[in-house]
Motif scaffolding. Structure first.
Motif, PDB file in Angstrom:
ATOM      1  N   ARG A 110     -55.932 -68.812 -24.628  1.00 30.01           N
ATOM      2  CA  ARG A 110     -56.732 -67.640 -24.999  1.00 30.01           C
ATOM      3  C   ARG A 110     -56.465 -67.240 -26.445  1.00 30.01           C
ATOM      4  NH1 ARG A 110     -58.239 -64.930 -20.213  1.00 30.01           N
ATOM      5  NH2 ARG A 110     -60.025 -66.194 -19.665  1.00 30.01           N
ATOM      6  N   MET A 113     -59.042 -67.057 -29.528  1.00 31.95           N
ATOM      7  CA  MET A 113     -59.268 -65.849 -30.328  1.00 31.95           C
ATOM      8  C   MET A 113     -59.174 -66.175 -31.808  1.00 31.95           C
ATOM      9  SD  MET A 113     -57.057 -62.949 -28.490  1.00 31.95           S
ATOM     10  CE  MET A 113     -57.328 -62.376 -26.846  1.00 31.95           C
ATOM     11  N   GLU A 114     -58.139 -66.938 -32.149  1.00 33.35           N
ATOM     12  CA  GLU A 114     -57.921 -67.259 -33.547  1.00 33.35           C
ATOM     13  C   GLU A 114     -59.092 -68.091 -34.079  1.00 33.35           C
ATOM     14  OE1 GLU A 114     -55.372 -66.300 -35.397  1.00 33.35           O
ATOM     15  OE2 GLU A 114     -55.911 -67.449 -37.196  1.00 33.35           O
ATOM     16  N   ALA A 131     -62.134 -68.240 -32.901  1.00 33.31           N
ATOM     17  CA  ALA A 131     -63.388 -67.482 -32.932  1.00 33.31           C
ATOM     18  C   ALA A 131     -63.430 -66.521 -34.109  1.00 33.31           C
ATOM     19  CB  ALA A 131     -63.559 -66.716 -31.626  1.00 33.31           C
ATOM     20  N   SER A 132     -62.266 -66.151 -34.613  1.00 35.33           N
ATOM     21  CA  SER A 132     -62.256 -65.200 -35.731  1.00 35.33           C
ATOM     22  C   SER A 132     -62.495 -65.897 -37.069  1.00 35.33           C
ATOM     23  CB  SER A 132     -60.927 -64.464 -35.755  1.00 35.33           C
ATOM     24  OG  SER A 132     -59.917 -65.318 -36.198  1.00 35.33           O
ATOM     25  N   GLU A 173     -61.310 -64.746 -12.459  1.00 35.58           N
ATOM     26  CA  GLU A 173     -61.302 -64.724 -13.920  1.00 35.58           C
ATOM     27  C   GLU A 173     -60.454 -63.582 -14.447  1.00 35.58           C
ATOM     28  OE1 GLU A 173     -65.618 -66.564 -15.060  1.00 35.58           O
ATOM     29  OE2 GLU A 173     -64.969 -64.682 -15.882  1.00 35.58           O
ATOM     30  N   PRO A 198     -58.226 -62.296 -16.847  1.00 36.66           N
ATOM     31  CA  PRO A 198     -57.693 -62.819 -18.119  1.00 36.66           C
ATOM     32  C   PRO A 198     -56.219 -62.490 -18.288  1.00 36.66           C
ATOM     33  CG  PRO A 198     -58.936 -60.836 -18.519  1.00 36.66           C
ATOM     34  CD  PRO A 198     -59.081 -61.132 -17.061  1.00 36.66           C
ATOM     35  N   PHE A 199     -55.745 -61.568 -17.503  1.00 32.65           N
ATOM     36  CA  PHE A 199     -54.366 -61.140 -17.728  1.00 32.65           C
ATOM     37  C   PHE A 199     -53.408 -61.909 -16.854  1.00 32.65           C
ATOM     38  CE2 PHE A 199     -56.187 -58.172 -20.294  1.00 32.65           C
ATOM     39  CZ  PHE A 199     -57.241 -57.566 -19.631  1.00 32.65           C
ATOM     40  N   LEU A 215     -59.707 -60.481 -33.604  1.00 24.73           N
ATOM     41  CA  LEU A 215     -59.308 -61.350 -32.498  1.00 24.73           C
ATOM     42  C   LEU A 215     -59.922 -60.836 -31.207  1.00 24.73           C
ATOM     43  CD1 LEU A 215     -55.572 -61.815 -33.434  1.00 24.73           C
ATOM     44  CD2 LEU A 215     -57.358 -63.514 -33.603  1.00 24.73           C
ATOM     45  N   LYS A 216     -60.867 -61.582 -30.706  1.00 21.74           N
ATOM     46  CA  LYS A 216     -61.570 -61.136 -29.502  1.00 21.74           C
ATOM     47  C   LYS A 216     -61.836 -62.339 -28.617  1.00 21.74           C
ATOM     48  CE  LYS A 216     -63.784 -56.913 -30.829  1.00 21.74           C
ATOM     49  NZ  LYS A 216     -64.173 -56.549 -32.169  1.00 21.74           N
ATOM     50  N   HIS A 217     -61.958 -62.058 -27.347  1.00 22.03           N
ATOM     51  CA  HIS A 217     -62.295 -63.124 -26.417  1.00 22.03           C
ATOM     52  C   HIS A 217     -63.331 -62.575 -25.457  1.00 22.03           C
ATOM     53  CE1 HIS A 217     -61.881 -66.280 -23.427  1.00 22.03           C
ATOM     54  NE2 HIS A 217     -61.372 -67.009 -24.390  1.00 22.03           N
ATOM     55  N   SER A 273     -64.097 -63.049 -22.421  1.00 21.23           N
ATOM     56  CA  SER A 273     -63.720 -62.640 -21.059  1.00 21.23           C
ATOM     57  C   SER A 273     -62.754 -61.469 -21.057  1.00 21.23           C
ATOM     58  CB  SER A 273     -63.132 -63.821 -20.301  1.00 21.23           C
ATOM     59  OG  SER A 273     -62.132 -64.426 -21.077  1.00 21.23           O
ATOM     60  N   VAL A 274     -62.227 -61.134 -22.216  1.00 19.41           N
ATOM     61  CA  VAL A 274     -61.412 -59.928 -22.296  1.00 19.41           C
ATOM     62  C   VAL A 274     -62.291 -58.732 -22.632  1.00 19.41           C
ATOM     63  CG1 VAL A 274     -59.445 -58.845 -23.429  1.00 19.41           C
ATOM     64  CG2 VAL A 274     -59.437 -61.290 -23.049  1.00 19.41           C
ATOM     65  N   THR A 317     -53.630 -59.099 -26.756  1.00 17.07           N
ATOM     66  CA  THR A 317     -53.952 -59.950 -27.888  1.00 17.07           C
ATOM     67  C   THR A 317     -52.691 -60.494 -28.540  1.00 17.07           C
ATOM     68  OG1 THR A 317     -55.780 -58.448 -28.284  1.00 17.07           O
ATOM     69  CG2 THR A 317     -55.294 -60.034 -29.992  1.00 17.07           C
TER      70      THR A 317
END
Lengths: 431, 379
Positions: free
Chosen positions: A193, A197-198, A200-201, A424, A426-427, B306-308, B310-311, B331
């Motif tokens: 994840r 995130m990295e 996608a940024s 799903e 995410p945590f 920083l985003k996802h 599904s979050v 994050t």
């Protein structure tokens, strides 16, 4: 300076459960040899399993420690033992069974992976000939639920496996000992994840979000199976495993991430201090230099090649057990030709004293009680008790042998209940 | 300066020779206080008889005997069997009636002059206690030991004295200074108390005078038939002035005392029994639960981009938001796990150690072998 690496080195996974390939294979061979020596000792001291108890002089405690100078003079009466490679195959099979079982129960990824790793770790220092893998599997899965804070009801859990609660609880402490009480398994799922995130940024990736989604889905699938079936957890860190899985899914993305992270750190000090640098400025530059050096040691370009090499090696390892091989572990011909003979062999060379976990726990408790009161009478009781153990146990195992040989599939029965609903989150059970 | 008075029966009332006690044999025994063992003079014959001892042997004799025997310089002790040479200078009157006590006190004084370390000289209280024990053992040997142990203890004492002369001198000086200081302080306190008392008396007298003056003024005023209220006001004013004056005086005196305290802080303190205050510890700043550990990420940066996907949907979910769940935590944890251990190469580290790779170690070994080979060649 507490870098991410230094913090990882503090974990029990690194300190206790990380090995180089040679160390790991040596450890497995040593375990196998110790188990052989001990089991042949036991079988020789009670040559005929069918007859009832005899004088029991073999020590029952401290058998957990491997016996280095066990006499290996095998007589014709001894059965053929499993080789380390055969043990490894069997462990692999039971781990695939673990994954299958937890999939049926819809457990979270972390629970599945933790259970598989528990089983794997346990059978590094304990031979599969010593403790029954099928029982340990159920224990490991139950304990993994506890560790990953996905609570399951014991009675419901045991119902799904047609076991009694005692059978699960009897193995729990044994499992903990085998794990050296290191319960925290670091998984690459959340790391994936973070990597996403990295990625996608990054500016130029914004347009390609579909590609990212596809890569993540594929990488997650790989992480759910491949590292658990291989020894990746012992040889690589979670982030390296994650990058290897990402690289299998989309090589470009993994390399991009490594390039972004490790890059050339410019030494600014040299160019700056040439014109009329007094002492103070020089000192400041020195500090800057040192900071730069530190930075270079963490994200410098020389590390990049090493990381790329490690990820590549891990990728090779993972590619040997891609998720597509899931069917391979369950298809009937494979089991018939590979696994069934091994299991038959295993039942012949199992440890007569350790195989029944419930009985073993009872005996150990009894010994503890007996050693507490030191009088003569207590000792006599203990001896008789031990004799009893063998009589009872052998009868039991004979019955079990019939059963286990007959049923090919330990999870063949339909599973009725879904215990942990998890699609799903995410945590990953963090909440 | 004081002659020893007979503690029990007095033969002062005149009468014949005192026989206070009778032994079983019936012979009258005279208290040593009443008869000089050397010249057999009894107190009855000489009222001013004074007994002297010499710390060499602690044999007592009357002052007349001392004058007679030792006037012409050193002489032997007249006691039978005692061959010590005594000087007149050494004679003094005993403070205690029991001469063994006198002797012990002398010895103790002497030992304490030599072993004059203070507690501050020792690192721990235990050390100091051990030292005291050692000193006490030595003293006991000197006081009660037989001849051999006495001699041995004496030797030890002298050796110590010779070896630690400088220390002893220093301690003595320090002790003297301390005595002096405390004496001066006491004197100053006494002086201050006296001054205060005088001031109080003076003040009382002044007030009395003032009162009388006011009263006279009042009477005068009445005589003249003047206005009383006015006078009263004056009086009030005066009183007010007095109060103001007193306050001012107090303030100045206080400032004076503070300045004096600041100028010579040594020896002028007026509070007894105060330990010297230690220096205030420096302010430590806020408590750091990680003990200075730097948890700043070094390989990545936490930024709001920083985003996802599904979050993100949980970010809008009331159930998660109301619970106070911090999405930044998730994050940062995900980012940490993505980058932690990237530079940890287990195979290399478990085989040879952190920071080296197996191939490097092999290279180093080869280099060392090469160097060794060179050295051999040179030899």
């Amino acid at each position: 300076m507490a870098t991410e690496d230094a913090r990882y080195r503090e974990s029990s996974q690194y300190r206790l459960w990380s090995f180089s390939p040679t160390q790991l294979s040596a450890l497995r061979e040593k375990t196998n040899a110790a188990a052989r020596a001990r089991i042949s000792d036991r079988l020789l001291s009670h040559p005929l399993p069918a007859t009832s108890s005899r004088d029991l002089s073999a020590p029952t405690s401290n058998a957990n420690t491997p016996d280095p100078d066990g006499n290996g003079n095998s007589t014709p009466a001894l059965p053929e033992f499993l080789t380390p490679a055969e043990e490894l195959t069997l462990v692999g099979f039971y781990i695939s069974e673990t994954l299958r079982a937890s999939e049926m129960l819809h457990y979270a990824d972390e629970i599945k992976a933790t259970a598989a790793m528990f089983l794997k770790r346990f059978y590094i220092t304990n031979s599969i000939m010593t403790y029954p893998p099928q029982e340990m599997l159920i224990v490991a899965l139950f304990f993994a639920c506890k560790v990953e804070s996905g609570h399951v009801n014991l009675s419901e859990y045991t119902k799904t496996f047609n076991k009694s609660p005692e059978e699960v609880l009897a193995g729990e402490f044994l499992l903990c000992q085998g794990l050296r009480f290191a319960f925290d398994v670091k998984h690459p799922f959340r790391a994936l994840r973070g990597a996403m995130m990295e990625l996608a940024s990054l500016k130029d990736m914004q347009a390609d979000l579909k590609r990212l989604d596809a890569a993540e889905a594929r990488a997650r699938k790989i992480l759910q199976f491949s590292p658990l079936m291989t020894d990746a957890y012992f040889h690589y860190t979670p982030s390296q495993i994650m990058l290897a899985a990402l690289s299998l899914a989309d090589r470009g993305l993994a390399e991009r991430l490594i390039q972004e992270t490790f890059h050339f750190v410019a030494m600014e000090g040299n160019s700056a201090d040439t014109p009329g640098a007094n002492g103070g400025a020089g000192e400041g530059n020195n500090n800057k230099n040192r900071a730069n050096e530190e930075k270079a040691a963490i994200i410098g370009s020389h590390l990049r090649d090493k990381v790329l090499g490690a990820v590549e090696a891990c990728r090779d390892m993972l590619s040997r057990e891609l998720p597509e091989r899931k069917e391979h572990w369950t298809n009937k011909p494979f089991i018939k030709t590979q696994i069934t003979p091994l299991r038959k062999k295993l039942l012949k060379c199992k440890d007569p004293e350790r195989w029944n976990l419930v009985e073993l726990q009872r005996v150990r408790r009894q010994q503890k009680l007996d050693s507490d009161d030191e009088d003569d009478g207590g000792r006599k009781v203990k001896k008789e008790e031990d004799g009893d153990v063998f009589g009872g146990e052998l009868g039991h195992s004979a019955k079990k042998r019939k059963v286990t040989v007959k049923e090919e599939d330990p999870f063949g029965e339909p599973l009725r209940k879904v215990t942990v609903k998890k699609e799903e989150d995410p945590f990953g059970g963090m909440l | 300066m004081t002659s020893r008075k007979p503690p029990t029966t007095s033969s002062r009332g005149g009468g014949v020779t005192p026989a206070p006690t009778t032994t079983s044999s019936g012979l009258p025994t005279l208290s040593s206080d009443d008869m000089c063992p050397v010249c057999k003079t009894i107190r009855y014959l000489n009222r001013d008889m004074e007994f002297l001892i010499n710390p060499e042997c602690y044999h007592s004799m009357c002052s007349a005997c001392v004058n007679r025997l030792f006037n012409e310089g050193p002489n032997q002790c007249p006691y039978a069997g005692c061959h010590r040479t005594l000087r007149r200078k050494g004679f003094r009157s005993a403070f205690f009636g029991d001469l063994s006590v006198e002797r012990e006190v002398d010895i103790r004084r002497r030992v304490s002059q030599v072993f004059n370390q203070a507690e501050d000289d020792f690192q721990t209280l235990r050390d100091y206690n051990n030292y005291l024990q050692m000193v006490e053992d030595l003293t006991f040997d000197l006081v009660n030991g037989d001849e051999a142990t006495k001699r041995k203890a004496e030797g030890e004492l002298q050796q110590w004295e010779a070896e630690h002369k400088a220390d002893i001198e220093r301690n003595k000086r320090v002790g003297r200074e301390q005595d002096e200081q405390s004496r001066r302080r006491l004197a100053a306190e006494r002086e201050a108390a006296r001054q205060r008392r005088l001031d109080a008396i003076k003040e009382a007298e002044e007030e009395k005078l003032e009162k009388i003056k006011i009263r006279e003024a009042e009477i005068d005023n009445l005589e003249r038939g003047g206005a009383l209220p006015d006078q009263q006001r004056v009086q009030l004013k005066r009183r007010g002035k007095q109060a103001v004056d007193a306050a001012a005086n107090l303030a100045t005196s206080a400032s004076i005392t503070t300045t004096t305290a600041a100028t010579d802080s040594v020896g002028k303190l007026s509070i007894r029994g105060l330990k010297e205050k230690k220096k205030e510890p420096k302010p430590e700043g806020p408590y750091d639960p990680f003990g200075g550990l730097d948890l700043q990420p070094s390989r990545y940066k936490i930024h709001p981009g920083l985003k996802h996907p599904s979050v993100e949907k949980y970010r809008l979910d009331q159930g998660h938001v109301t619970g106070g769940y911090s999405f930044e935590e998730y994050t940062s944890r995900a980012m940490f796990e993505a980058f932690a251990g990237l530079g940890v190469f287990i195979e290399d580290e478990k085989e040879v150690g952190v920071g080296l790779s197996a191939s490097e170690v092999v290279g180093m070994g080869a280099a060392m072998a090469a160097v060794g080979g060179d050295g051999m060649d040179l030899d």
